[in-house]
Design a protein around this motif. Sequence first.
Motif, mmCIF file in Angstrom:
data_model
loop_
_atom_site.group_PDB
_atom_site.id
_atom_site.type_symbol
_atom_site.label_atom_id
_atom_site.label_comp_id
_atom_site.label_asym_id
_atom_site.label_seq_id
_atom_site.Cartn_x
_atom_site.Cartn_y
_atom_site.Cartn_z
ATOM 1 N N ILE A 7 0.797 -1.373 -0.146
ATOM 2 C CA ILE A 7 0.203 -0.009 -0.020
ATOM 3 C C ILE A 7 0.931 1.270 -0.109
ATOM 4 N N ALA A 8 1.855 1.300 0.739
ATOM 5 C CA ALA A 8 2.688 2.278 0.827
ATOM 6 C C ALA A 8 3.468 2.674 -0.464
ATOM 7 N N THR A 11 0.871 4.009 -3.191
ATOM 8 C CA THR A 11 0.076 5.139 -2.692
ATOM 9 C C THR A 11 0.624 6.355 -3.617
ATOM 10 N N ILE A 15 -2.118 8.563 -5.945
ATOM 11 C CA ILE A 15 -2.305 10.004 -5.931
ATOM 12 C C ILE A 15 -1.733 10.707 -7.338
ATOM 13 N N MET A 110 -8.567 6.080 -5.540
ATOM 14 C CA MET A 110 -8.477 5.264 -4.545
ATOM 15 C C MET A 110 -9.039 3.726 -4.622
ATOM 16 N N GLY A 113 -6.803 2.171 -6.967
ATOM 17 C CA GLY A 113 -5.686 1.564 -6.293
ATOM 18 C C GLY A 113 -6.037 0.050 -5.502
ATOM 19 N N ASP A 369 -4.833 14.184 0.007
ATOM 20 C CA ASP A 369 -4.202 13.053 -0.389
ATOM 21 C C ASP A 369 -3.613 11.968 0.628
ATOM 22 N N GLU A 370 -3.445 12.745 1.845
ATOM 23 C CA GLU A 370 -3.061 11.835 3.137
ATOM 24 C C GLU A 370 -3.904 10.656 3.461
ATOM 25 N N VAL A 372 -5.147 8.724 1.367
ATOM 26 C CA VAL A 372 -5.198 7.579 0.403
ATOM 27 C C VAL A 372 -4.975 6.327 1.033
ATOM 28 N N PRO A 373 -3.743 6.053 1.789
ATOM 29 C CA PRO A 373 -3.175 4.877 2.073
ATOM 30 C C PRO A 373 -4.297 4.428 3.136
ATOM 31 N N LEU A 376 -7.189 2.757 0.900
ATOM 32 C CA LEU A 376 -6.642 1.462 0.203
ATOM 33 C C LEU A 376 -6.649 0.248 1.339
ATOM 34 N N ARG A 377 -6.186 0.611 2.633
ATOM 35 C CA ARG A 377 -6.140 -0.388 3.515
ATOM 36 C C ARG A 377 -7.520 -0.799 3.885
#
Length: 390
Positions: A7-8, A11, A15, A110, A113, A369-370, A372-373, A376-377
Amino acid sequence: MLHNDPIASLTPEVIAWRHHIHCNPELGFDENETARFIAEKLRAFGFDEVHEGIGGTGVVGVLRSGTGTRAIGLRAELDALPVVERTGLPYASRNEGVMHACGHDGHTAMLLGAARLLSQSRAFDGTVYFVFQPAEENEGGSLRMIEDGLFERFPVEAIYAVHNWPGLEQGTIAARAGAQMAAVDNFELTFEGFGAHAAMPQLGDDPILAAGAFVQAVQRIVSRSIDPQTALVVSLTQIHGGNVGNIVPGRVWLQGTCRFFEPGHSDHCEKLVGEIAHGIAAAHALKATLDYHKGYPPLINTADATARAIAAAAATVGSENVTTEFSPSLGCEDFAFMIRAAGGCYAWIGVGDVGPGEGLHGDRYVFNDEIVPTVLRYYVNLVEQTLPAS
């Protein structure tokens, strides 16, 4: 769970997709390039099936794993708003007068993603339908997809979606069983008579006077016709009449909206808006024409799906950062049609406080955008927990 935290690693690419979609916004049912971008990505991810043109410009990606027969859906929106962007971002809208001012670019990126991650891992047993719908804002793209056979072609036990939510602390996720977003009805009203010189108003009618009376009187629907502990809002959003300073016009047009959670309030508002309008028209010797449109239903999260969403949220941000006790919003959301048809849950993703003009639908709105992870998780957890691999 996926290991080594891909995921990291993903990301920044998500974005970048978001920024691409943001600078190329399209209005409802015209999201042709956005839909093409999505379909190309899904095919590149190795999806089992990719279907285009559903309900207009909708896209559905089909991802299967294992031998399970259960299926769920994940949904995002494609459309932008008719807003002139004033963010000054390097990736600001290239289409003058059109802006992703609500975060649909982020929601779409997202979900793409999550599609990428789950297509790589396939660590679930069953089928996931990735639903990218057109025209959420005003045209009811969700309903159009349903009418085009969405759930007959892609049957699910529940469907899920998220929305970034200014004012909710960043790092938190909020979802509740029951009503989370309001229903919306809209109406247009015209008062018509005869115009006259402003110095001799007795020679004509005065629809401006009638419009002013209506603006005040229509609030009795909220203040005097329902239980005061029941949520209902009636707002007038536009008034247009006249075009010169020394003439009383012969016609005034108004637009308004009603927001509520109780489905029965739709008929109630339609009846009283009409009675008040026609009563005021009669008192002013005018003709009233009312067009009352029943819009999106209330968004009512179903219990089982909400329990699964809350469990996935807790696995994502910790149970202490999951909010289930909060007041629903009188904003509306056409995902309500999908939940009504198939069951599901709509969750808010906290993005923190924002300033004037920087909130949803503001011309200086900037998607955070912070988150996003986190999203996704959340999606990966939701799929893997709901459709666990054997």
